[in-house]
Design a protein around this motif. Sequence first.
Motif, PDB file in Angstrom:
ATOM      1  N   VAL A   1      59.676  48.827   0.647  1.00 34.56           N
ATOM      2  CA  VAL A   1      61.071  48.389   0.596  1.00 34.56           C
ATOM      3  C   VAL A   1      61.304  47.602  -0.690  1.00 34.56           C
ATOM      4  N   ASN A   2      62.540  47.182  -0.918  1.00 30.90           N
ATOM      5  CA  ASN A   2      62.884  46.494  -2.157  1.00 30.90           C
ATOM      6  C   ASN A   2      62.210  45.127  -2.251  1.00 30.90           C
ATOM      7  N   GLY A   3      61.756  44.815  -3.457  1.00 30.30           N
ATOM      8  CA  GLY A   3      61.292  43.453  -3.727  1.00 30.30           C
ATOM      9  C   GLY A   3      59.939  43.066  -3.189  1.00 30.30           C
ATOM     10  N   THR A   4      59.110  44.028  -2.800  1.00 30.09           N
ATOM     11  CA  THR A   4      57.791  43.651  -2.287  1.00 30.09           C
ATOM     12  C   THR A   4      56.783  43.532  -3.422  1.00 30.09           C
TER      13      THR A   4
ATOM     14  N   LYS B   1      51.790  38.825  -2.688  1.00 31.62           N
ATOM     15  CA  LYS B   1      52.303  37.451  -2.558  1.00 31.62           C
ATOM     16  C   LYS B   1      51.518  36.603  -1.555  1.00 31.62           C
TER      17      LYS B   1
ATOM     18  N   GLY C   1      62.318  50.942  -4.736  1.00 33.14           N
ATOM     19  CA  GLY C   1      62.312  50.286  -3.436  1.00 33.14           C
ATOM     20  C   GLY C   1      63.420  50.862  -2.589  1.00 33.14           C
TER      21      GLY C   1
ATOM     22  N   THR D   1      54.989  37.609   3.003  1.00 27.92           N
ATOM     23  CA  THR D   1      55.909  36.673   3.641  1.00 27.92           C
ATOM     24  C   THR D   1      56.819  37.351   4.659  1.00 27.92           C
ATOM     25  N   SER D   2      56.718  38.687   4.776  1.00 30.11           N
ATOM     26  CA  SER D   2      57.662  39.330   5.680  1.00 30.11           C
ATOM     27  C   SER D   2      57.222  39.176   7.131  1.00 30.11           C
TER      28      SER D   2
ATOM     29  N   MET E   1      64.337  39.684   5.597  1.00 30.56           N
ATOM     30  CA  MET E   1      63.163  40.234   6.302  1.00 30.56           C
ATOM     31  C   MET E   1      61.993  39.255   6.337  1.00 30.56           C
TER      32      MET E   1
ATOM     33  N   GLY F   1      61.184  38.703  -5.654  1.00 32.94           N
ATOM     34  CA  GLY F   1      61.504  39.902  -4.881  1.00 32.94           C
ATOM     35  C   GLY F   1      62.539  39.705  -3.778  1.00 32.94           C
TER      36      GLY F   1
END
Lengths: 305, 442
Positions: free
Chosen positions: A113-116, A259, A197, A234-235, B224, B112
């Motif tokens: 997904v976006n920003g990982t 991260k 993403g 962090t998700s 998320m 991100g």
Amino acid sequence: MGIIERLREGLKKTRSNLKDRIDSVIRSFTKIDEDLFEELEEILVLADTGIEASIEICSHLRTRVKEEGITDPEAIRDMLSDEIQAMLGKYPDTDLKCISNPSKLDIILVVGVNGTGKTTSVGKIASYLKDNGKTVLVAAADTFRAAAIEQLELWAERAGAGIIKHKHGADPGAVVFDGIRAAVNRGADVLLVDTAGRLHTKKNLMEELKKIHRVIEREAPEAGKETLIVLDATSGNNALVQAKAFSEATGIDGIVLTKMDGTAKGGIIIPVTTELGVPVKFVGIGEKAVDLRHFDPVEFTKALF
Amino acid sequence: MAVFEGLTSKLENIIKNLRGRGRVTDNDIKSISREIKMALLEADVNYKVVKSFINDIAEKASGSDVMKSLTPGQQIIKIVHEELIGLLGGTASELELSRSGLSVVLMCGLQGTGKTTTCGKLANLLRKQGRKVMMAACDVHRPAAVLQLIAIGNQLDIPVYHDDSANAVKIAGNALKTAQKEHYDILIVDSAGRLHIDEDMMHELKEIKKTVKPVETILVVDSMTGQDAVNAAVHFNENMEISGIILTKLDGDTRGGAALSVKSVTGKSIKFACMGEKMNDIEVFHPDRMASRILGMGDVLSLIEKAQMNIDADNARNMEKKLMEASFTLDDFLSQMEQLKQMGPLEDILGMMPGMNKGQLKGLQIDEKQMNRTKAIIQSMTRLERKNPRILDASRRKRIAAGSGNTIQSVNKLVKDFENMKKMFKGMKNNKRSMKGFNLPF
């Protein structure tokens, strides 16, 4: 710095959070009882391990305590570490296929997904492969995000890898097609494909990803293929849903967990590896190219405790 | 939805056993609390936030009103829902920009989360409100981040200040001077993503803040995010004294419990929510809708709003009349379809309805291509044909099929479905027959 020290350093925050909490809980109990398990469950949930997995881990602990007649809370620490190590180590094949079992050409597709941190991870993996004596070509198939191509170019330059790119907004399938042609012509060992993403709920974008996957299957039937999903440490619980959706679209062979140098505990990888049945292959613990570490469940768990 | 329904029925069960006993024990409250706790944790609400929240709920839920109610499970959910709205800030809150002179908005957050993209969306929104906006590219750390903001600026036709300096603080200062000199109303400063525990980077951000003196310091949070969201938010708030939050990537299927956690630990309001890849996919944050989302209750309000925004009321009334009188033509049908499409992808719309979750939608393939094909067929007809499809003989159908690139069969099917639809509406008017077994022509 040795590998374990570096990992320990990168995971310092993660570790101090998890370890300190576990230590303080264990110290505050003189005997093992239900409250102790509830507190452990809480710590695991706080580490994003997810409710189901946390409950499962604790029920394993309960059974072992009962069966082995353990009374000292101190013993819990090692048992917990064993448990986590076992869950993460279920799939021991944590090396990239192009290293453990190289083909003439290996293609690695990187999704998420976006920003990982896909583009950054592609850059770091390119360096890792270079260090392992591979000639690497990267394909800039993220033609959507502004400046993603330029970002990848800088990483490729740092890693000493070639890059195949089109213009912003071009068809990513075509980029991959050209990438495969170039990799074959230049005799590259590995082609690394960066993708845009996309949220797993966007049907059209997932279809686009399937198309990229099909192009690879069709144009390079002989090549070794591997798809990596990049997940943000962090998700939360949504990472599990993401992983399932991407797995349905392209199949997933391994996980890159990024991260991990924050205070996040990345507990989400436990349910994700269990759910997908694939290993974590890399963890990202910093901004530099060397900060993407090859994942080893034993070392990782050691660094945590 | 599943979680919410599951939660309701579990609560109903627990409470059913309580009935007639006249007294609620601590154990009962404990099991009620546990179910609510699980639901919230599954939505990624922070553990600590959940804990204190549960205590409040338990107190309210043990009140006699709840037990006397016919549907105590629903009643408790209602309490939870209301409490969630309260925790999320009650009502929507906007940016506090000064009316005259330059207002600076500083964006910060973890890597991100979508800072650079959000800069563009916010700039676009403010410009639509009549402000003269400039953006400043101060992310000198991530490769090509400056280029990304410049590209977004070009796309929106909004100027972006950038220079060759490797020092983010200097760039911010220069941007401020330029914005003042050129009489901009708003300067949006993009900054590099950083971990909240990275002291050097936090120092840089503080220096930027000192230099540009923003009226709003916005923390960009990925919806998320999991349990760790609170740690990052607390650190950013302590170091930067943020003034508000923007929540990104809400177009996914996350329940977004992080929103609740972040609001509740920082006490700062969530001002906007971003949901989509396009530059106008940003909207004012509504606490009530977020509360529904966390509990998985669907988002009817957004749906209604979307419909109101895209469907002309007069037109709709007119259409209703036509339908009932069965004077509905293929042209009307086409315009209905267009309106439906303007509301966005069908999947998104269905996803907002209560009782439909994305999981259920997965089996349901919504074929937007089919809608396009239908459109092509209708557009290949003459005006007379659209008004009165009965004149469509074999030769006309053949022409239409060729003209729209479809088979004669699909033209036949469309005409047949359309006639059936008309018949059904006629029937509805006469004897209110059920809609069972009825196929829409797309």
